[in-house]
Design a protein around this motif. Structure first.
Motif, short mmCIF file in Angstrom:
data_model
loop_
_atom_site.label_atom_id
_atom_site.label_comp_id
_atom_site.label_asym_id
_atom_site.label_seq_id
_atom_site.Cartn_x
_atom_site.Cartn_y
_atom_site.Cartn_z
N VAL A 69 0.87 -1.20 0.00
CA VAL A 69 0.00 0.00 0.00
C VAL A 69 0.90 1.24 0.00
N PRO A 70 0.38 2.35 -0.50
CA PRO A 70 1.18 3.59 -0.43
C PRO A 70 1.30 4.10 1.01
N ILE A 71 2.45 4.70 1.29
CA ILE A 71 2.73 5.25 2.61
C ILE A 71 2.81 6.76 2.49
N LEU A 72 2.04 7.47 3.31
CA LEU A 72 2.05 8.92 3.27
C LEU A 72 2.89 9.45 4.42
N LEU A 73 4.01 10.04 4.08
CA LEU A 73 4.84 10.70 5.08
C LEU A 73 4.37 12.14 5.16
N THR A 74 4.21 12.65 6.34
CA THR A 74 3.90 14.07 6.45
C THR A 74 4.90 14.68 7.42
N SER A 75 5.06 15.97 7.35
CA SER A 75 6.06 16.64 8.18
C SER A 75 5.42 17.82 8.87
N ARG A 76 5.93 18.12 10.07
CA ARG A 76 5.35 19.24 10.83
C ARG A 76 5.42 20.57 10.09
N SER A 77 6.44 20.72 9.22
CA SER A 77 6.57 22.02 8.57
C SER A 77 5.82 22.06 7.24
N GLN A 78 5.11 20.98 6.90
CA GLN A 78 4.35 20.99 5.64
C GLN A 78 3.05 21.76 5.77
N GLN A 79 2.66 22.41 4.71
CA GLN A 79 1.42 23.17 4.67
C GLN A 79 0.24 22.26 4.30
N ALA A 80 -0.96 22.76 4.54
CA ALA A 80 -2.17 22.00 4.23
C ALA A 80 -2.23 21.53 2.77
N PRO A 81 -1.91 22.39 1.78
CA PRO A 81 -2.00 21.91 0.39
C PRO A 81 -1.17 20.66 0.14
N ALA A 82 0.00 20.60 0.74
CA ALA A 82 0.87 19.43 0.55
C ALA A 82 0.24 18.19 1.18
N ARG A 83 -0.38 18.35 2.33
CA ARG A 83 -1.03 17.20 2.98
C ARG A 83 -2.21 16.72 2.15
N ILE A 84 -2.99 17.67 1.62
CA ILE A 84 -4.15 17.31 0.80
C ILE A 84 -3.69 16.61 -0.48
N CYS A 85 -2.65 17.15 -1.08
CA CYS A 85 -2.10 16.56 -2.30
C CYS A 85 -1.65 15.13 -2.04
N SER A 86 -0.96 14.91 -0.92
CA SER A 86 -0.50 13.55 -0.58
C SER A 86 -1.69 12.61 -0.39
N ALA A 87 -2.73 13.09 0.29
CA ALA A 87 -3.91 12.26 0.50
C ALA A 87 -4.60 11.93 -0.81
N ALA A 88 -4.64 12.90 -1.72
CA ALA A 88 -5.26 12.67 -3.03
C ALA A 88 -4.46 11.62 -3.81
N LEU A 89 -3.13 11.76 -3.79
CA LEU A 89 -2.29 10.76 -4.46
C LEU A 89 -2.51 9.38 -3.85
N GLY A 90 -2.59 9.34 -2.53
CA GLY A 90 -2.79 8.07 -1.84
C GLY A 90 -4.08 7.40 -2.28
N ALA A 91 -5.14 8.20 -2.42
CA ALA A 91 -6.44 7.64 -2.83
C ALA A 91 -6.36 7.08 -4.25
#
Lengths: 311, 311
Positions: free
Chosen positions: A283-305
């Motif tokens: 399965v894909p693994i989504l790494l997120t970082s404390r210094s990441q902005q919301a757009p990057a988190r949303i983009c990662s979640a969209a890619l994951g889906a």
């Protein structure tokens, strides 16, 4: 008065709308969030849930998770919660992914190395023997839907040639999943000459030669300096014949030192949005970082889906 | 129809006017151009001459130089011309610099390695024993006069710790010459942790510790990832206390692979102007490249004039 640092972009691009729409058209994947009981991760998965990008499985200390959900006023009574201590939370997520109960795994409040130690060993059962994992960033600039896939800028520190081949393959496959079956890739080096004192130039030539057979639908060239990857005019000035120049979909970095700095320059200096995921597991693994902005988190979640749906 | 590559900045910044004015207020230095007899180099030095940034000494095949000058309609009868074959032109420039007849040396139509082979060996007499050379870029963004000094992105391929210390010292000295006696420097790595598997993080800590005594007027910190160097907000999100974050004057790259890609990303992606020179010799050395734009050449010439005057 201090003037703002002029090399910092004044704002960051949102998650590209085309990507978001593509992900939202799919069923929301079951996302196992490892160590969910802190503000940042829970806010992050909530965003993804509200956008239809995730059906959450919250893993961690059950009391902390409930308390944090109360703090942010989020009713999580409909979601699955898995009580697990910090050390074994990633392993629990691996169990769920292996059994098909989770479609992707997201990092919560946990050090990246601890997180990955629970997922990457073959004992976790998420990896076929011999497969190498790699992180791929999906970087877009404000006002454009066209991505640059950059790998590896987050996971493999000193990737061997074999690991870089795997990273390139993952990026080509990600491009395919997203609708680009003929990706163009430039293998980054400081120069287009193969110079033994700069081993990554020689290795780039080796990877490009390998790709002709191994990745027949992609166009892979290297070694290329960044100006040759980005600019057809620079390639012309240097008499460098290339279909990739100024039209690259993928950039393969020689190591994390250069990849990480480049991705951060694109985000901070150019205001790009950079989502991404680790590929090469079940399965894909989504790494997120404390210094990441919301757009990057949303983009990662969209890619994951999207990637989860293609599995 | 092909859309333009969205990661390419639509235009490039001019040479910053403050820097240009500072250079123009000084006497034009004697600039020895090595292999002057081709279009690009001769056009480049002409620009510098017309802006009052150079009093040229044209070295190379005298017939080719005169023919090329005719081709571009430039009257060079007032300038000194030194007839020299391709192989020894750089050595001739070194002679002139050693004797005080040239204040700086500029690369013409000659491969960088051939050019440097004539200048860098101690036999050329331009270097004190034990001194290490390094290239420093002076990078500015459109609309701002504030530079970021980036080193080394052009000369030393795999700089040792000692060479990186020299590069940092050169950048600090260049900042001083240009009016900033208290430069802030970030030593680039992929992370702020010192991790043995990423040697440049450990070396960055070593260089930062060394700088406390060796460069007492500068503030030097590292290892720092690019987000921590560029952004005070990112530093805050990671609880990283730093005077450098979001206020850096200098970025020290661990190697040419990362430095070169970053400088090119700043020029091509962010539209920055990047002049620069090699420091550590008796006179500054101006490297130019076929793919560089006019603003970068003018910026380099302006830096050369200011540094030559400070010698």
């Amino acid at each position: 008065m201090t003037l703002p640092f002029p090399f910092l972009a004044p704002e960051n691009a949102p998650c590209p709308t085309g990507l978001l729409a593509k992900a939202q058209a799919l069923p929301a994947p079951k996302v196992a969030l490892v160590n969910a009981g802190s503000l940042n991760p829970l806010q992050g998965i909530r965003e993804a849930v509200e956008l239809g990008l995730a059906d959450p499985i919250l893993i961690g200390d059950i009391d902390k998770i409930k308390r944090t959900a109360d703090d942010i006023g989020w009713d999580i009574s409909a979601y699955r919660i898995e009580d697990a201590p910090h050390e074994t939370a990633a392993g629990r997520a691996a169990d769920l992914a292996r059994s098909g109960e989770a479609d992707s795994i997201m990092k919560g409040q946990i050090h990246t190395s601890t997180f990955l130690k629970g997922l990457l060993p073959s004992a976790a059962g998420l990896r076929e023997k011999g497969t190498r994992c790699g992180h791929v960033f999906y970087i877009t600039r404000a006002g454009s839907e066209r991505p640059l896939f950059l790998t590896d800028a987050a996971l493999n520190v000193n990737p061997s040639v074999a690991t870089r081949k795997a990273c390139l393959s993952h990026a080509v496959r990600l491009a395919e999943i997203l609708g680009n079956p003929h990706a163009k890739a430039g293998i980054l080096s400081p120069t287009e000459d193969t110079i033994p004192s700069i081993p990554n130039t020689v290795e780039a030539a080796e990877i490009a030669a390998w790709a002709k057979d191994a990745l027949p639908n992609a166009t892979v060239q290297g070694p290329m300096a960044l100006d040759l990857i980005f600019s057809a005019a620079a390639a012309e000035a240097k008499n460098y014949a290339s279909e990739v120049s100024g039209d690259a979909d993928i950039m393969l970095a020689p190591n994390i030192t250069s990849g990480n700095a480049l991705f951060k320059m694109m985000v901070l200096g150019m205001g790009c949005c950079a989502g991404g995921l680790v590929m090469g597991l079940k399965v894909p693994i989504l790494l997120t970082s404390r210094s990441q902005q919301a757009p990057a988190r949303i983009c990662s979640a969209a890619l994951g889906a999207i990637v989860a749906a293609a599995a």
